[in-house]
Design a protein around this motif. Structure first.
Motif, PDB file in Angstrom:
ATOM      1  N   ASN A  10      -3.775   4.549   2.246  1.00  0.00           N
ATOM      2  CA  ASN A  10      -4.031   4.649   0.816  1.00  0.00           C
ATOM      3  C   ASN A  10      -5.490   4.280   0.533  1.00  0.00           C
ATOM      4  OD1 ASN A  10      -4.078   4.570  -1.939  1.00  0.00           O
ATOM      5  ND2 ASN A  10      -2.406   3.124  -2.152  1.00  0.00           N
ATOM      6  N   PRO A  11      -6.304   5.262   0.134  1.00  0.00           N
ATOM      7  CA  PRO A  11      -7.725   4.991  -0.095  1.00  0.00           C
ATOM      8  C   PRO A  11      -8.030   4.413  -1.478  1.00  0.00           C
ATOM      9  CG  PRO A  11      -7.294   7.317  -0.413  1.00  0.00           C
ATOM     10  CD  PRO A  11      -5.985   6.673  -0.001  1.00  0.00           C
ATOM     11  N   TRP A  12      -7.023   4.229  -2.302  1.00  0.00           N
ATOM     12  CA  TRP A  12      -7.250   3.815  -3.690  1.00  0.00           C
ATOM     13  C   TRP A  12      -7.200   2.298  -3.823  1.00  0.00           C
ATOM     14  CZ3 TRP A  12      -8.961   8.243  -4.394  1.00  0.00           C
ATOM     15  CH2 TRP A  12      -8.284   9.384  -3.994  1.00  0.00           C
ATOM     16  N   ASN A  13      -7.974   1.790  -4.785  1.00  0.00           N
ATOM     17  CA  ASN A  13      -7.971   0.357  -5.075  1.00  0.00           C
ATOM     18  C   ASN A  13      -7.924   0.157  -6.584  1.00  0.00           C
ATOM     19  OD1 ASN A  13     -10.716   0.403  -6.136  1.00  0.00           O
ATOM     20  ND2 ASN A  13     -11.366   0.677  -4.018  1.00  0.00           N
ATOM     21  N   ASP A  14      -8.000  -1.078  -7.022  1.00  0.00           N
ATOM     22  CA  ASP A  14      -7.877  -1.395  -8.447  1.00  0.00           C
ATOM     23  C   ASP A  14      -9.217  -1.491  -9.172  1.00  0.00           C
ATOM     24  OD1 ASP A  14      -5.131  -1.499  -8.174  1.00  0.00           O
ATOM     25  OD2 ASP A  14      -5.114  -3.656  -7.773  1.00  0.00           O
ATOM     26  N   THR A  15     -10.308  -1.077  -8.515  1.00  0.00           N
ATOM     27  CA  THR A  15     -11.623  -1.227  -9.130  1.00  0.00           C
ATOM     28  C   THR A  15     -11.909  -0.184 -10.204  1.00  0.00           C
ATOM     29  OG1 THR A  15     -12.698   0.129  -7.444  1.00  0.00           O
ATOM     30  CG2 THR A  15     -12.592  -2.252  -7.032  1.00  0.00           C
ATOM     31  N   ALA A  16     -11.232   0.961 -10.136  1.00  0.00           N
ATOM     32  CA  ALA A  16     -11.463   2.041 -11.096  1.00  0.00           C
ATOM     33  C   ALA A  16     -10.228   2.939 -11.097  1.00  0.00           C
ATOM     34  CB  ALA A  16     -12.701   2.839 -10.692  1.00  0.00           C
ATOM     35  N   PRO A  17     -10.082   3.766 -12.132  1.00  0.00           N
ATOM     36  CA  PRO A  17      -8.960   4.708 -12.138  1.00  0.00           C
ATOM     37  C   PRO A  17      -9.026   5.630 -10.906  1.00  0.00           C
ATOM     38  CG  PRO A  17     -10.046   4.667 -14.283  1.00  0.00           C
ATOM     39  CD  PRO A  17     -10.898   3.870 -13.349  1.00  0.00           C
ATOM     40  N   ILE A  18      -7.863   6.077 -10.443  1.00  0.00           N
ATOM     41  CA  ILE A  18      -7.812   6.908  -9.247  1.00  0.00           C
ATOM     42  C   ILE A  18      -8.632   8.183  -9.416  1.00  0.00           C
ATOM     43  CG2 ILE A  18      -6.273   8.298  -7.782  1.00  0.00           C
ATOM     44  CD1 ILE A  18      -4.189   6.093  -8.104  1.00  0.00           C
ATOM     45  N   TYR A  19      -8.593   8.801 -10.598  1.00  0.00           N
ATOM     46  CA  TYR A  19      -9.360  10.028 -10.775  1.00  0.00           C
ATOM     47  C   TYR A  19     -10.852   9.774 -10.574  1.00  0.00           C
ATOM     48  CZ  TYR A  19     -11.456   9.179 -15.371  1.00  0.00           C
ATOM     49  OH  TYR A  19     -12.231   8.687 -16.394  1.00  0.00           O
ATOM     50  N   ARG A  20     -11.315   8.588 -10.995  1.00  0.00           N
ATOM     51  CA  ARG A  20     -12.732   8.240 -10.853  1.00  0.00           C
ATOM     52  C   ARG A  20     -13.069   8.008  -9.377  1.00  0.00           C
ATOM     53  NH1 ARG A  20     -16.068  10.279 -12.442  1.00  0.00           N
ATOM     54  NH2 ARG A  20     -18.070   9.576 -12.666  1.00  0.00           N
ATOM     55  N   GLN A  21     -12.169   7.338  -8.669  1.00  0.00           N
ATOM     56  CA  GLN A  21     -12.378   7.109  -7.240  1.00  0.00           C
ATOM     57  C   GLN A  21     -12.392   8.435  -6.478  1.00  0.00           C
ATOM     58  OE1 GLN A  21     -10.070   3.759  -5.523  1.00  0.00           O
ATOM     59  NE2 GLN A  21      -9.413   3.401  -7.641  1.00  0.00           N
ATOM     60  N   LEU A  22     -11.490   9.359  -6.849  1.00  0.00           N
ATOM     61  CA  LEU A  22     -11.470  10.669  -6.207  1.00  0.00           C
ATOM     62  C   LEU A  22     -12.762  11.422  -6.528  1.00  0.00           C
ATOM     63  CD1 LEU A  22     -10.175  12.911  -4.571  1.00  0.00           C
ATOM     64  CD2 LEU A  22      -8.998  13.656  -6.672  1.00  0.00           C
TER      65      LEU A  22
END
Length: 117
Positions: free
Chosen positions: A3-15
């Motif tokens: 899972n490459p996602w974290n809580d620092t930003a919304p997932i769409y922004r991370q993508l």
């Protein structure tokens, strides 16, 4: 895939940031299509609406252009504009913190090996 996602930003922004990094690397090249929303959603194991939102943010920033019935294409000059934007953000936001950390550790430019990974 982890899972490459974290809580620092919304997932769409991370993508969007991940896709921007790929654009910086020239993948896909300017003038070429991005992978489809469905393909990206399957690749990243996320909702297609999240992918659409990430792509739309890159459209809003001028790095992609929608072509009706064809998908999203990388705009001409996107890589250079993205590089300029990333450099400006790094020098404004990250470099001062990094420079201060290096100073605290007693490291200077001569101590850093720019060629190693």
């Amino acid at each position: 895939m982890h899972n490459p996602w974290n809580d620092t930003a919304p997932i769409y922004r991370q993508l969007a940031q991940q896709l921007a990094g790929q654009l910086l690397d020239g993948d896909p090249p300017e003038g070429q299509p991005m992978p489809s929303v469905r393909t990206l959603a399957q690749q990243y194991l996320i909702n297609p609406l999240t992918v659409s939102r990430a792509l739309q943010s890159l459209v809003d920033e001028g790095f992609l252009e929608p072509r009706r019935g064809l998908g999203m294409y990388v705009t001409e000059g996107a890589r250079q504009r993205l590089m300029t934007s990333e450099r400006d953000a790094f020098l404004r936001d990250e470099w001062p913190v990094l420079r201060e950390r290096l100073r605290r550790m007693g490291l200077s430019a001569k101590d850093l090996n720019w060629e190693s990974h």
